[in-house]
Design a protein around this motif. Structure first.
Motif, PDB file in Angstrom:
ATOM      1  N   THR A 166       0.847  -1.196   0.000  1.00 22.90           N
ATOM      2  CA  THR A 166       0.000   0.000   0.000  1.00 22.90           C
ATOM      3  C   THR A 166       0.882   1.245   0.000  1.00 22.90           C
ATOM      4  N   ARG A 167       0.248   2.375  -0.284  1.00 23.12           N
ATOM      5  CA  ARG A 167       0.983   3.632  -0.288  1.00 23.12           C
ATOM      6  C   ARG A 167       1.541   3.915   1.108  1.00 23.12           C
ATOM      7  N   LYS A 168       0.724   3.611   2.110  1.00 19.68           N
ATOM      8  CA  LYS A 168       1.115   3.840   3.504  1.00 19.68           C
ATOM      9  C   LYS A 168       2.376   3.037   3.853  1.00 19.68           C
ATOM     10  N   GLN A 169       2.349   1.752   3.441  1.00 15.31           N
ATOM     11  CA  GLN A 169       3.516   0.895   3.713  1.00 15.31           C
ATOM     12  C   GLN A 169       4.759   1.417   2.994  1.00 15.31           C
ATOM     13  N   THR A 170       4.549   1.872   1.760  1.00 12.20           N
ATOM     14  CA  THR A 170       5.671   2.412   0.990  1.00 12.20           C
ATOM     15  C   THR A 170       6.258   3.636   1.683  1.00 12.20           C
ATOM     16  N   GLU A 171       5.369   4.422   2.248  1.00 17.38           N
ATOM     17  CA  GLU A 171       5.814   5.614   2.962  1.00 17.38           C
ATOM     18  C   GLU A 171       6.703   5.228   4.152  1.00 17.38           C
ATOM     19  N   ILE A 172       6.278   4.195   4.870  1.00 22.18           N
ATOM     20  CA  ILE A 172       7.053   3.741   6.026  1.00 22.18           C
ATOM     21  C   ILE A 172       8.406   3.185   5.581  1.00 22.18           C
ATOM     22  N   VAL A 173       8.386   2.467   4.457  1.00 20.67           N
ATOM     23  CA  VAL A 173       9.635   1.927   3.913  1.00 20.67           C
ATOM     24  C   VAL A 173      10.607   3.061   3.596  1.00 20.67           C
ATOM     25  N   MET A 174      10.071   4.088   2.915  1.00 17.65           N
ATOM     26  CA  MET A 174      10.899   5.219   2.504  1.00 17.65           C
ATOM     27  C   MET A 174      11.489   5.932   3.719  1.00 17.65           C
ATOM     28  N   GLU A 175      10.644   6.078   4.720  1.00 24.02           N
ATOM     29  CA  GLU A 175      11.099   6.744   5.930  1.00 24.02           C
ATOM     30  C   GLU A 175      12.209   5.929   6.603  1.00 24.02           C
ATOM     31  N   THR A 176      12.012   4.609   6.614  1.00 19.96           N
ATOM     32  CA  THR A 176      13.001   3.724   7.225  1.00 19.96           C
ATOM     33  C   THR A 176      14.346   3.848   6.503  1.00 19.96           C
ATOM     34  N   VAL A 177      14.281   3.915   5.178  1.00 22.47           N
ATOM     35  CA  VAL A 177      15.517   4.026   4.401  1.00 22.47           C
ATOM     36  C   VAL A 177      16.281   5.295   4.773  1.00 22.47           C
ATOM     37  N   PHE A 178      15.598   6.442   4.709  1.00 26.51           N
ATOM     38  CA  PHE A 178      16.317   7.695   4.953  1.00 26.51           C
ATOM     39  C   PHE A 178      16.696   7.864   6.430  1.00 26.51           C
ATOM     40  N   ASP A 179      15.860   7.333   7.324  1.00 25.80           N
ATOM     41  CA  ASP A 179      16.218   7.384   8.749  1.00 25.80           C
ATOM     42  C   ASP A 179      17.435   6.510   9.054  1.00 25.80           C
ATOM     43  N   SER A 180      17.489   5.348   8.408  1.00 24.69           N
ATOM     44  CA  SER A 180      18.624   4.443   8.635  1.00 24.69           C
ATOM     45  C   SER A 180      19.919   5.080   8.154  1.00 24.69           C
ATOM     46  N   ILE A 181      19.839   5.740   7.001  1.00 25.98           N
ATOM     47  CA  ILE A 181      21.034   6.417   6.478  1.00 25.98           C
ATOM     48  C   ILE A 181      21.470   7.513   7.452  1.00 25.98           C
ATOM     49  N   LYS A 182      20.484   8.249   7.941  1.00 21.18           N
ATOM     50  CA  LYS A 182      20.761   9.330   8.884  1.00 21.18           C
ATOM     51  C   LYS A 182      21.434   8.795  10.159  1.00 21.18           C
ATOM     52  N   GLU A 183      20.886   7.705  10.685  1.00 13.93           N
ATOM     53  CA  GLU A 183      21.454   7.115  11.907  1.00 13.93           C
ATOM     54  C   GLU A 183      22.888   6.651  11.682  1.00 13.93           C
ATOM     55  N   ALA A 184      23.119   6.042  10.520  1.00 15.11           N
ATOM     56  CA  ALA A 184      24.468   5.557  10.208  1.00 15.11           C
ATOM     57  C   ALA A 184      25.446   6.726  10.135  1.00 15.11           C
ATOM     58  N   LEU A 185      24.992   7.837   9.530  1.00 19.97           N
ATOM     59  CA  LEU A 185      25.853   9.017   9.421  1.00 19.97           C
ATOM     60  C   LEU A 185      26.140   9.602  10.801  1.00 19.97           C
ATOM     61  N   GLN A 186      25.131   9.532  11.649  1.00 21.12           N
ATOM     62  CA  GLN A 186      25.283  10.051  13.011  1.00 21.12           C
ATOM     63  C   GLN A 186      26.378   9.286  13.749  1.00 21.12           C
ATOM     64  N   LYS A 187      26.473   7.989  13.440  1.00 22.36           N
ATOM     65  CA  LYS A 187      27.512   7.157  14.063  1.00 22.36           C
ATOM     66  C   LYS A 187      28.846   7.319  13.341  1.00 22.36           C
ATOM     67  N   GLY A 188      28.856   8.132  12.300  1.00 18.35           N
ATOM     68  CA  GLY A 188      30.095   8.362  11.566  1.00 18.35           C
ATOM     69  C   GLY A 188      30.382   7.293  10.526  1.00 18.35           C
ATOM     70  N   GLU A 189      29.380   6.465  10.235  1.00 20.43           N
ATOM     71  CA  GLU A 189      29.572   5.390   9.265  1.00 20.43           C
ATOM     72  C   GLU A 189      29.501   5.910   7.831  1.00 20.43           C
ATOM     73  N   LYS A 190      30.106   5.145   6.939  1.00 18.79           N
ATOM     74  CA  LYS A 190      30.025   5.447   5.510  1.00 18.79           C
ATOM     75  C   LYS A 190      28.883   4.615   4.912  1.00 18.79           C
ATOM     76  N   ILE A 191      28.139   5.197   3.998  1.00 21.68           N
ATOM     77  CA  ILE A 191      27.040   4.466   3.377  1.00 21.68           C
ATOM     78  C   ILE A 191      27.381   4.218   1.920  1.00 21.68           C
ATOM     79  N   GLU A 192      27.309   2.961   1.538  1.00 21.12           N
ATOM     80  CA  GLU A 192      27.723   2.593   0.192  1.00 21.12           C
ATOM     81  C   GLU A 192      26.551   1.942  -0.523  1.00 21.12           C
TER      82      GLU A 192
END
Lengths: 92, 91
Positions: free
Chosen positions: A18-44
């Motif tokens: 559903t659109r709602k689920q897709t929205e949650i997926v998208m949020e998870t993706v960008f939040d995960s990247i943000k968290e990794a950057l916060q820890k100083g990790e590199k995202i590849e």
């Protein structure tokens, strides 16, 4: 294109999501990247690009108005490097 | 962090199967790439903006041989972090 237009496009392509689920997926993706950057990790992300932090050295600068010298502390800035595959897609 | 880690995060938080999570990651980044190919920029609020910039042809030089050459016009992607993301990084 904005985040919501991106969600629409992705939702269209994925069956059974559903659109709602897709929205949650998208949020998870960008939040995960943000968290990794916060820890100083590199995202590849293969085929897309890399996000990594670069350190800017501390430096002395001047207040252009008063001419007085100010210390600018070291800081981290985000750097995005375009992946090879994406570069080739853009410039065939 | 790689695409596999992102797929794991989706598997845990959204409850899709691992395969579905992997597929959707591919679809998201493919959609972004296609959008860039069409020359369109993408703004992800709270994260940042990917801009597609067109560079004109220009004269350049091969630094190794000193030879003059034409650098072809091309498209490049620049990413600007949003203020929110900048704050997260600074801490």
């Amino acid at each position: 294109m904005t985040r919501s237009a991106l969600v629409d496009k992705v939702a269209e392509k994925v069956e059974g999501l559903t659109r709602k689920q897709t929205e949650i997926v998208m949020e998870t993706v960008f939040d995960s990247i943000k968290e990794a950057l916060q820890k100083g990790e590199k995202i590849e992300i293969r085929g897309f690009g890399n996000f990594r932090l670069k350190t800017r050295n501390p430096r002395k600068a001047r207040n252009p108005k008063t001419g007085e010298s100010v210390d600018v502390p070291a800081k981290k800035v985000l750097h995005f490097k375009v992946g090879k595959e994406l570069k080739e897609l853009l410039n065939p | 962090m790689t695409k596999a880690d992102l797929a794991d995060a989706i598997f845990e938080k959204v409850g899709l199967s691992k395969k579905e999570a992997q597929d959707i990651i591919e679809i998201i980044f493919d959609t972004l790439k296609q959008t860039f190919k069409e020359g369109e920029s993408v703004k992800v609020s709270g994260f940042g903006t990917f801009h597609v910039r067109k560079k004109a042809a220009r004269r350049g030089r091969n630094p190794k041989t000193g030879e003059d050459l034409e650098i072809s016009p091309r498209k490049v992607i620049t990413f600007r972090a949003s203020n929110k993301l900048k704050l997260v990084i600074e801490q």
